[in-house]
Design a protein around this motif. Structure first.
Motif, PDB file in Angstrom:
ATOM      1  N   VAL A  37       9.190   1.068  15.743  1.00  0.00           N
ATOM      2  CA  VAL A  37       8.521   2.321  15.149  1.00  0.00           C
ATOM      3  C   VAL A  37       7.807   2.374  13.686  1.00  0.00           C
ATOM      4  O   VAL A  37       8.380   1.684  12.904  1.00  0.00           O
ATOM      5  N   GLY A  38       6.733   2.750  13.726  1.00  0.00           N
ATOM      6  CA  GLY A  38       6.100   2.906  12.332  1.00  0.00           C
ATOM      7  C   GLY A  38       5.800   1.377  11.615  1.00  0.00           C
ATOM      8  O   GLY A  38       6.162   1.182  10.565  1.00  0.00           O
ATOM      9  N   MET A  39       5.239   0.702  12.254  1.00  0.00           N
ATOM     10  CA  MET A  39       5.030  -0.783  11.934  1.00  0.00           C
ATOM     11  C   MET A  39       4.308  -0.635  10.386  1.00  0.00           C
ATOM     12  O   MET A  39       2.993   0.236  10.421  1.00  0.00           O
ATOM     13  N   PRO A  40       4.612  -1.052   9.250  1.00  0.00           N
ATOM     14  CA  PRO A  40       3.717  -1.359   8.208  1.00  0.00           C
ATOM     15  C   PRO A  40       2.529  -2.146   8.212  1.00  0.00           C
ATOM     16  O   PRO A  40       2.396  -2.972   9.158  1.00  0.00           O
ATOM     17  N   THR A  41       1.772  -1.824   7.438  1.00  0.00           N
ATOM     18  CA  THR A  41       0.287  -2.353   7.412  1.00  0.00           C
ATOM     19  C   THR A  41       0.597  -3.774   6.696  1.00  0.00           C
ATOM     20  O   THR A  41       1.372  -4.118   6.029  1.00  0.00           O
ATOM     21  N   ILE A  42      -0.508  -4.832   7.104  1.00  0.00           N
ATOM     22  CA  ILE A  42      -0.288  -6.019   6.624  1.00  0.00           C
ATOM     23  C   ILE A  42      -0.769  -6.088   5.146  1.00  0.00           C
ATOM     24  O   ILE A  42      -0.279  -6.771   4.500  1.00  0.00           O
ATOM     25  N   ALA A  43      -1.315  -5.051   4.471  1.00  0.00           N
ATOM     26  CA  ALA A  43      -1.461  -4.899   3.171  1.00  0.00           C
ATOM     27  C   ALA A  43      -0.234  -4.907   2.240  1.00  0.00           C
ATOM     28  O   ALA A  43      -0.095  -4.976   1.192  1.00  0.00           O
ATOM     29  N   SER A  44       0.883  -4.277   3.133  1.00  0.00           N
ATOM     30  CA  SER A  44       2.086  -3.748   2.610  1.00  0.00           C
ATOM     31  C   SER A  44       3.112  -5.200   2.539  1.00  0.00           C
ATOM     32  O   SER A  44       4.173  -5.073   2.345  1.00  0.00           O
ATOM     33  N   HIS A 116       2.547   4.069  11.723  1.00  0.00           N
ATOM     34  CA  HIS A 116       2.822   5.008  10.567  1.00  0.00           C
ATOM     35  C   HIS A 116       1.579   5.455  10.015  1.00  0.00           C
ATOM     36  O   HIS A 116       0.670   4.587   9.812  1.00  0.00           O
ATOM     37  N   VAL A 117       1.502   6.844   9.891  1.00  0.00           N
ATOM     38  CA  VAL A 117       0.159   7.156   9.195  1.00  0.00           C
ATOM     39  C   VAL A 117      -0.214   6.534   7.683  1.00  0.00           C
ATOM     40  O   VAL A 117      -1.166   6.020   7.407  1.00  0.00           O
ATOM     41  N   ASP A 118       1.021   6.259   6.994  1.00  0.00           N
ATOM     42  CA  ASP A 118       0.716   5.521   5.780  1.00  0.00           C
ATOM     43  C   ASP A 118       0.128   4.242   5.943  1.00  0.00           C
ATOM     44  O   ASP A 118      -0.640   3.715   5.207  1.00  0.00           O
ATOM     45  N   ALA A 119       0.559   3.385   6.957  1.00  0.00           N
ATOM     46  CA  ALA A 119       0.127   2.116   7.372  1.00  0.00           C
ATOM     47  C   ALA A 119      -1.343   2.395   7.518  1.00  0.00           C
ATOM     48  O   ALA A 119      -2.154   1.199   7.205  1.00  0.00           O
ATOM     49  N   ILE A 120      -1.888   3.154   8.281  1.00  0.00           N
ATOM     50  CA  ILE A 120      -3.232   3.324   8.306  1.00  0.00           C
ATOM     51  C   ILE A 120      -4.063   3.690   7.227  1.00  0.00           C
ATOM     52  O   ILE A 120      -5.221   3.132   6.769  1.00  0.00           O
ATOM     53  N   LEU A 121      -3.685   4.636   6.312  1.00  0.00           N
ATOM     54  CA  LEU A 121      -3.983   4.800   5.012  1.00  0.00           C
ATOM     55  C   LEU A 121      -4.212   3.618   4.150  1.00  0.00           C
ATOM     56  O   LEU A 121      -5.231   3.422   3.631  1.00  0.00           O
ATOM     57  N   GLN A 122      -3.210   2.929   4.308  1.00  0.00           N
ATOM     58  CA  GLN A 122      -3.296   1.651   3.184  1.00  0.00           C
ATOM     59  C   GLN A 122      -4.141   0.646   3.925  1.00  0.00           C
ATOM     60  O   GLN A 122      -4.572  -0.156   3.122  1.00  0.00           O
ATOM     61  N   SER A 123      -4.210   0.421   5.267  1.00  0.00           N
ATOM     62  CA  SER A 123      -5.246  -0.541   5.710  1.00  0.00           C
ATOM     63  C   SER A 123      -6.623  -0.096   5.388  1.00  0.00           C
ATOM     64  O   SER A 123      -7.595  -0.947   5.626  1.00  0.00           O
ATOM     65  N   LYS A 124      -7.196   1.174   5.154  1.00  0.00           N
ATOM     66  CA  LYS A 124      -8.361   1.645   4.722  1.00  0.00           C
ATOM     67  C   LYS A 124      -8.447   1.955   3.222  1.00  0.00           C
ATOM     68  O   LYS A 124      -9.549   2.424   2.758  1.00  0.00           O
ATOM     69  N   LEU A 128      -2.027   7.518  -0.892  1.00  0.00           N
ATOM     70  CA  LEU A 128      -1.067   7.900  -0.001  1.00  0.00           C
ATOM     71  C   LEU A 128      -0.418   9.239  -0.765  1.00  0.00           C
ATOM     72  O   LEU A 128       0.255   9.077  -1.622  1.00  0.00           O
ATOM     73  N   LYS A 129      -1.260  10.197  -0.759  1.00  0.00           N
ATOM     74  CA  LYS A 129      -0.980  11.681  -1.288  1.00  0.00           C
ATOM     75  C   LYS A 129      -1.185  12.597  -0.355  1.00  0.00           C
ATOM     76  O   LYS A 129      -2.090  12.463   0.766  1.00  0.00           O
ATOM     77  N   GLY A 130      -0.851  13.790  -0.693  1.00  0.00           N
ATOM     78  CA  GLY A 130      -1.090  15.070   0.088  1.00  0.00           C
ATOM     79  C   GLY A 130      -0.010  15.184   1.321  1.00  0.00           C
ATOM     80  O   GLY A 130       0.767  14.312   1.679  1.00  0.00           O
ATOM     81  N   LYS A 131      -0.057  16.406   1.864  1.00  0.00           N
ATOM     82  CA  LYS A 131       0.664  16.634   3.217  1.00  0.00           C
ATOM     83  C   LYS A 131       0.456  15.728   4.358  1.00  0.00           C
ATOM     84  O   LYS A 131      -0.779  15.639   4.720  1.00  0.00           O
ATOM     85  N   ARG A 132       1.343  15.131   4.810  1.00  0.00           N
ATOM     86  CA  ARG A 132       0.988  14.169   5.935  1.00  0.00           C
ATOM     87  C   ARG A 132       2.381  13.860   6.790  1.00  0.00           C
ATOM     88  O   ARG A 132       3.345  13.624   6.242  1.00  0.00           O
ATOM     89  N   PRO A 133       2.324  13.745   8.158  1.00  0.00           N
ATOM     90  CA  PRO A 133       3.417  13.613   8.812  1.00  0.00           C
ATOM     91  C   PRO A 133       3.762  11.711   9.080  1.00  0.00           C
ATOM     92  O   PRO A 133       3.128  11.174   8.194  1.00  0.00           O
ATOM     93  N   ASP A 134       4.671  11.643   9.858  1.00  0.00           N
ATOM     94  CA  ASP A 134       5.017  10.315  10.001  1.00  0.00           C
ATOM     95  C   ASP A 134       4.146   9.279  10.677  1.00  0.00           C
ATOM     96  O   ASP A 134       3.703   8.149  10.150  1.00  0.00           O
ATOM     97  N   PHE A 135       3.807   9.885  11.995  1.00  0.00           N
ATOM     98  CA  PHE A 135       3.231   8.754  12.790  1.00  0.00           C
ATOM     99  C   PHE A 135       1.924   9.103  13.572  1.00  0.00           C
ATOM    100  O   PHE A 135       1.719  10.444  13.665  1.00  0.00           O
TER     101      PHE A 135
END
Length: 437
Positions: A37-44, A116-124, A128-135
């Motif tokens: 669940v929620g795999m991190p991005t390769i950038a992280s 994970h939403v953060d993983a997608i944001l990081q990949s682009k 990582l700011k503002g309201k956003r959920p997990d997945f």
């Protein structure tokens, strides 16, 4: 039959789900969802150490803090969980909430990938700011996505927490390559009987858009599990799969070789030496998953397989079976009637049972031929008739009597045989069942 998790469904299109879905969840399901669940991005993940450490940590947290109930019909919190202080319980509940959301999304909503939403944001390279959920849950075959916020609570259901989840999921960015099918707000908690349960709601929201391809999403998803496997020292090719065993665990994880090869091919074109993300050339991962689906008669999954090793599943479940606490005489009478009917027909069964009594029904759970089955008794014939349509999932054999419904696995039904099934039904109909007020 695996233990069940009760999921209350709120706000979804009428007829899509029952108001309460009892989802079969095995130990393997829990470990698999905790691991992926929620795999991190390769950038992280600049080294291979972090993916493996996180995988072991996630699986360890979940598996050490819940256990099967004495009869094996439900999941409950473990004594290790009860010993935690409040702040520790909060952290554990967070991971239990994520795992529950992943289980629900895969089993109820049929999303193959939870990212994970953060993983997608990081990949682009997005902030990582503002309201956003997990997945974001992804169905790559249907070209749809579900936007997911997961909550976990240490005790009972918290409506305030679910309301916050509904707000957060409304801010989830949409994926330009996928249609938004639904939003999912999930809250995992322990009910009044300490059973691991969930409430899942379908709120509304507004979308922004991230320009990302399905291929890039698949790279993000498989990155953690592939690199974790390669870091174990047990990474091996066996036939058409790569397999590995996390340290000091009783599970083995396998990934098809075609997916690993396609992942390697995609990652080479995804990053340049300076670390900037480039456009992928082609879609080798998507092609590999699609070809696997076609070769397995349309199976839709992530094709990561988690298996128990050195443990027999039935033996594992039996270690948790104990004599139940004394139940009310009415419930005991119903259970005695069922067990007597089984004994009279020489049908193998356990001597213990679990029960749930609510306003409309009494539910008895027991083992027949070593497999869990459920008998539900209702106040009226009409209630039983209405419930049959909801329970008939095509996976179990459904026996229907005067005011009762018996769910039996096809394997057990075959062992009992059609004649004995009819005799069992007749026997139960001939007994008084005046259990409700």
């Amino acid at each position: 039959m695996p233990p069940k998790v009760q999921c209350e469904m709120q706000g979804f299109t009428k007829g899509r789900f029952s108001s309460v879905e009892n989802v079969s969840v095995s130990l393997v399901d829990i470990l698999s969802c905790a691991a992926t669940v929620g795999m991190p991005t390769i950038a992280s993940t600049p080294t291979n150490t972090r993916p493996l450490t996180e995988l072991i940590w996630r699986m360890g947290i979940v598996s050490s803090n819940i256990k099967q109930t004495p009869h094996g019909f439900r999941w409950t919190r473990s004594s290790a969980y009860d010993r935690l202080d409040p702040s520790e319980k909060t952290a554990v509940s967070y991971f239990l909430g994520m795992t529950m959301a992943a289980i629900a999304c895969k089993k109820l909503f049929r999303y193959q990938y939870i990212i994970h939403v953060d993983a997608i944001l990081q990949s682009k390279n997005l902030p990582l700011k503002g309201k956003r959920p997990d997945f974001i849950g992804i169905d790559i075959f249907g070209h749809q996505s579900g936007l997911i916020e997961a909550k976990g609570r240490s005790n009972g259901f918290d409506q305030g927490a679910l309301d916050k989840a509904k707000v957060q999921v409304g801010y989830t960015p949409a994926i330009s390559s996928l249609g938004v099918n639904e939003r999912i707000a999930s809250e995992a908690y322990f009910d009044e009987n300490n059973h691991w349960s969930a409430v899942i709601a379908d709120p509304t929201g507004n979308d922004s858009t991230i320009n990302i391809t399905i291929e890039e999403l698949l790279v993000i998803y498989y990155d953690n599990i592939v690199n974790a496997g390669r870091a174990t020292g047990t990474w091996r090719q066996r036939g058409n799969n790569f397999t590995f065993r996390p340290p000091e665990s009783s599970i083995e994880i396998s990934i098809p070789k075609v997916i690993v090869d396609a992942y390697d091919q995609s990652t080479k074109s995804l990053k340049n030496p300076e670390g900037d993300h480039a456009q992928l050339e082609g879609s080798p991962l998507f092609d590999a998953v699609r070809e696997l689906s076609e070769s397995t008669e349309g199976k839709r999954s992530d094709f990561i397989k988690t298996s128990l090793i050195e443990l027999d599943e039935k033996e594992y479940m039996n270690t948790f079976f104990e004599k139940p606490d004394k139940k009310s005489s009415k419930v005991e009478n119903l259970a005695a009637s069922i067990l007597d009917s089984l004994s009279a027909l020489n049908i193998e069964h356990g001597d213990n049972f679990a029960s749930t009594v609510n306003e409309s029904s009494t539910i008895i759970e027991l083992q027949v031929h070593g497999i869990n089955s459920t008998v539900s008794l209702y106040r009226s014939k009409q209630e039983a008739k209405e419930r049959v349509e909801l329970l008939d999932d095509g996976e179990n054999v459904i026996l229907v009597g005067d005011r009762w419904i018996w769910q039996i696995s096809p394997k057990v039904a075959k062992m009992i045989g059609p004649d004995n099934l009819q005799s069992l039904s007749d026997s139960l109909d001939s007994k008084p069942h005046n259990l409700q007020n």
